[in-house]
Every structure is written in C-alpha cells, then in structure tokens.
Design a protein around this motif. Structure first.
Motif, short mmCIF file in Angstrom:
data_model
loop_
_atom_site.label_atom_id
_atom_site.label_comp_id
_atom_site.label_asym_id
_atom_site.label_seq_id
_atom_site.Cartn_x
_atom_site.Cartn_y
_atom_site.Cartn_z
N PRO A 70 1.97 0.01 -4.23
CA PRO A 70 2.45 -0.28 -5.58
C PRO A 70 1.67 -1.44 -6.22
CG PRO A 70 4.29 -0.05 -4.06
CD PRO A 70 3.05 -0.10 -3.24
N PHE A 84 0.57 -5.65 -3.00
CA PHE A 84 0.72 -4.75 -1.86
C PHE A 84 -0.63 -4.36 -1.29
CE2 PHE A 84 5.18 -3.39 -1.55
CZ PHE A 84 5.70 -3.95 -2.70
N GLN A 93 2.61 3.11 -8.79
CA GLN A 93 2.06 3.53 -7.51
C GLN A 93 1.31 4.84 -7.68
OE1 GLN A 93 4.81 4.29 -4.22
NE2 GLN A 93 3.24 3.68 -2.75
N TYR A 111 6.57 -1.52 -11.10
CA TYR A 111 5.35 -1.31 -10.33
C TYR A 111 4.85 0.10 -10.59
CZ TYR A 111 6.03 -5.59 -7.63
OH TYR A 111 6.15 -6.90 -7.25
N LEU A 116 3.60 7.26 -9.84
CA LEU A 116 5.03 7.01 -9.61
C LEU A 116 5.33 5.61 -10.14
CD1 LEU A 116 7.67 8.02 -8.19
CD2 LEU A 116 6.89 6.73 -6.18
N PHE A 175 14.07 -1.42 -4.42
CA PHE A 175 13.38 -0.43 -5.25
C PHE A 175 14.24 0.79 -5.50
CE2 PHE A 175 8.98 -1.77 -5.79
CZ PHE A 175 8.85 -2.77 -4.84
N GLY A 176 14.06 1.36 -6.69
CA GLY A 176 14.60 2.68 -6.96
C GLY A 176 13.67 3.73 -6.40
N GLU A 177 14.02 5.01 -6.60
CA GLU A 177 13.20 6.08 -6.07
C GLU A 177 12.03 6.45 -6.99
OE1 GLU A 177 16.30 8.15 -2.98
OE2 GLU A 177 15.58 9.33 -4.68
N LEU A 228 7.81 2.61 -10.29
CA LEU A 228 8.92 2.08 -9.51
C LEU A 228 9.53 0.88 -10.20
CD1 LEU A 228 7.07 2.20 -6.10
CD2 LEU A 228 9.11 3.53 -6.62
N LYS A 265 10.80 8.37 -1.51
CA LYS A 265 11.68 7.22 -1.76
C LYS A 265 10.87 6.00 -2.18
CE LYS A 265 15.32 8.62 1.45
NZ LYS A 265 16.20 8.18 2.57
N GLY A 266 11.57 5.03 -2.70
CA GLY A 266 10.94 3.76 -3.02
C GLY A 266 10.79 2.91 -1.77
N PRO A 267 9.94 1.89 -1.81
CA PRO A 267 9.77 1.00 -0.67
C PRO A 267 11.08 0.29 -0.31
CG PRO A 267 7.98 0.71 -2.24
CD PRO A 267 9.00 1.56 -2.91
#
Lengths: 113, 113
Positions: free
Chosen positions: B43, A103, B37, B35, B88, B104-106, B90, A42-44
């Motif tokens: 991220p 982050f 990641q 972002y 990934l 955030f999305g997934e 995001l 999942k996203g944050p």
C-alpha cells in the motif's frame, strides 16, 4: 477472493516449522516499524510493532527483530499454521507527527500441510 | 463490533471520469488514512485526516482529494481518471494521530478502462 502480490517473493514452509520473513528499510530517520499480514481479498491486518529503542519484541507466536545498524527487520513466526498463509508487509513510520506508513513490497508465506 | 467499512467494494470507470470512495471508521477512531495498493505491491500512503483536518499527504497529484466529516467518516475523490489509477483503495482508521496500528477496511477495487 482477489490475489494479493502475484509476483512477490515466496517463502514456503511446512506446517509446524518456524518462519522467518525479512525486510530491509530505507529511511535512517524512521523510528517505528510495523508488520502487517494481508490475506487474499482483505485489507492488511496489524501483527506487531517495534520502536527503534528496542531490538526485539515478542507477541503471541511472533517475534520482531530490529537491526538498526544494517536497517533490517525480521518477523519470526513460531509453529507456522495454515492460517498464517498470507502476504506479509513490513512498514516504517518516518515520524513527523502523523501515521504515514511506508510499506515494503511484501513477502508471500505459503504453509504446506 | 463493526470494523472499517468501505463502499463501493468494486467499481468500473472510464478514463476522464470522476470517482468518490467512502469510508466509515471504527467507532471512536478519529484518524482516517487512505492508501492505494496496486496489484503486486505494498500500500502507498495518499492522505491522513485527523479531527477533520488534513494531517498528511503522500506523493499523489492534485486530482486526488479527500475530506473528513464531523462523524469522522471520510471520502476520497479522484478526478480525471487515468488507467494507472486502477488499484485497490484502502481506508484505515486509528485511535491516535501517530500510531502504526492501523485498522484497514477491505478496500474499494477501482478499474479504469
């Protein structure tokens, strides 16, 4: 789901205990700090934030502490539950009028029954 | 309520190819951020768009570009893909331009071979 943070530092706690996750930030000019939770695949997800004119802020079962002198941030989770198992990131916003977040590397929280 | 949606969820490309990733923000959110990641890390900020204009750019090469459409959806484009672009990606939306509360999305998992 995908694994986030394969080689992150891990904090292992027993269900029901309190958890404390620490973070050091880098930019003295940062005036806004945020904690995010990221579950596998999942996203944050936003947890709580704090501005630099405060040193403590409480939410539901969570408390964030800010020590600007030593540039340290912590997230306290009360009565930790299995659903709290995730990777936790602190983030700082160095300002400038937009929401660029920096982050940290993250800490994995593992909650054992 | 629909959250942030991203497409595709997974894709595989080869070095030198181009990729376009898409994001639909939460209804009413005018800010979209991207972002990157990498596995095992937090991220890293790429871009922010607010009201269809670029408001912030991270430390990424010009191979990375983005845009925001009148309906506030956004695309991230990456040209001349390198192995190191595997990550990934995001997308996050927010109500304001300068807030730490991002939704955030997934993510879109890009693998470059």
């Amino acid at each position: 789901g995908e694994s986030v943070g394969l080689h992150l530092p891990t904090l292992s706690v027993q269900e029901g205990d309190n958890s404390i996750i620490n973070c050091a930030y880098s930019n003295s000019a940062s005036d806004y700090f945020i904690w995010y939770k990221q579950e596998s695949g999942k996203g944050p997800q936003f947890i709580i934030d704090i501005r630099s004119n405060m040193d403590k802020r409480q939410g539901q079962r969570v408390t964030v502490l800010l020590n600007k002198t030593v540039k340290h941030l912590s997230l306290q989770i009360a009565a930790t539950q299995p659903g709290d198992s995730a990777v936790y990131f602190c983030a700082e916003n160095p300002g400038g009028g937009y929401n660029k977040l920096i982050f940290g590397a993250g800490t994995r929280l593992a909650v054992h029954p | 309520d629909a959250g942030v949606t991203q497409s595709p969820t997974h894709l595989i490309k080869t070095r030198g190819q181009h990729v376009t990733l898409r994001c639909s923000p939460i209804s009413g959110h005018k800010s979209v951020s991207w972002y990157q990641q990498v596995l095992g890390q937090g991220p890293q900020f790429i871009f922010q768009y607010y009201e269809k204009e670029e408001r912030g750019r991270g430390n990424f090469p010009d191979r990375f570009s983005a845009r925001q459409f009148p309906n506030y959806s956004s695309e991230l484009n990456v040209n001349a893909l390198l192995l190191g672009d595997s990550a990934l990606y995001l997308c996050a939306s927010s109500l304001g331009r300068d807030t730490g509360e991002l939704f955030f999305g997934e993510g879109s998992r890009l693998t470059v071979l």
